[in-house]
Design an enzyme around this catalytic site. Structure first.
Site, PDB file in Angstrom:
ATOM      1  N   HIS A  37       0.702  -4.968   2.551  1.00 39.12           N
ATOM      2  CA  HIS A  37       0.423  -5.771   1.351  1.00 39.12           C
ATOM      3  C   HIS A  37       1.614  -6.422   0.663  1.00 39.12           C
ATOM      4  O   HIS A  37       1.411  -7.302  -0.171  1.00 39.12           O
ATOM      5  CB  HIS A  37      -0.336  -4.912   0.336  1.00 39.12           C
ATOM      6  CG  HIS A  37      -1.612  -4.366   0.878  1.00 39.12           C
ATOM      7  ND1 HIS A  37      -2.700  -5.169   1.182  1.00 39.12           N
ATOM      8  CD2 HIS A  37      -1.969  -3.106   1.227  1.00 39.12           C
ATOM      9  CE1 HIS A  37      -3.670  -4.417   1.673  1.00 39.12           C
ATOM     10  NE2 HIS A  37      -3.251  -3.161   1.715  1.00 39.12           N
ATOM     11  N   HIS A 144      -2.919   2.130  -1.751  1.00 35.21           N
ATOM     12  CA  HIS A 144      -4.117   1.410  -1.309  1.00 35.21           C
ATOM     13  C   HIS A 144      -4.328   0.196  -2.202  1.00 35.21           C
ATOM     14  O   HIS A 144      -4.201   0.293  -3.422  1.00 35.21           O
ATOM     15  CB  HIS A 144      -5.341   2.342  -1.374  1.00 35.21           C
ATOM     16  CG  HIS A 144      -6.646   1.646  -1.180  1.00 35.21           C
ATOM     17  ND1 HIS A 144      -7.070   1.193   0.049  1.00 35.21           N
ATOM     18  CD2 HIS A 144      -7.625   1.311  -2.055  1.00 35.21           C
ATOM     19  CE1 HIS A 144      -8.255   0.609  -0.097  1.00 35.21           C
ATOM     20  NE2 HIS A 144      -8.606   0.670  -1.364  1.00 35.21           N
TER      21      HIS A 144
END
Length: 149
Positions: A37, A144
């Protein structure tokens, strides 16, 4: 005498290395979050092929095509700071998610409908949105990516 000590120490060294070695190459949840990410440089994020390049480079097209992924184009410290911002409930019902106070620069990558492995083809969408991340550990860091809103 020196040879005897070496013969005793060698098996001990082998045992220690066998115990330590598996953890050396293991990706932690925080490391996985960064790989999947984070793109602070974001050098070519405006390119229409950005997602195709990054998804492959970051190993999210091995064995199958990951359907959706978001890259954040902010310093890692700014994304880690989200873990001390507004606490929200995660999509899975857990209570360890946090929403960024401000909108961040992100790129959403979505697998195109007609795309099939191994030819993963992504739609690239650049946006300014708040992010929601799940945080764990000590130090408390993102593990996450839950959503962008």
């Amino acid at each position: 005498m020196g040879l005897e000590k070496s013969l005793i120490l060698l098996p001990l060294l082998v045992l220690v290395l066998a115990w330590v070695q598996p953890s050396l190459g293991k990706e932690t949840p925080a490391m996985k979050f960064e790989r999947q990410h984070m793109d602070s440089a974001g050098s070519s994020s405006s390119s229409p092929t950005y997602c195709n390049q990054m998804m492959k480079r970051r190993e999210m097209t091995k064995g199958s095509c990951k359907r959706v992924n978001t890259f954040v184009h902010e310093p890692l410290a700014d994304v880690q700071a989200v873990c001390s911002q507004k606490n929200v409930t995660c999509k899975n019902g857990k209570k360890n998610c946090y929403k960024s106070r401000s909108a961040l620069t992100i790129t959403d990558c979505r697998l195109k409908g007609n795309s099939k492995y191994p030819d993963c083809d992504y739609q690239t969408s650049h946006q300014q949105k708040h992010i929601i991340v799940a945080c764990e550990g000590s130090p408390y860091v993102p593990v996450h990516f839950d959503a962008s809103v």
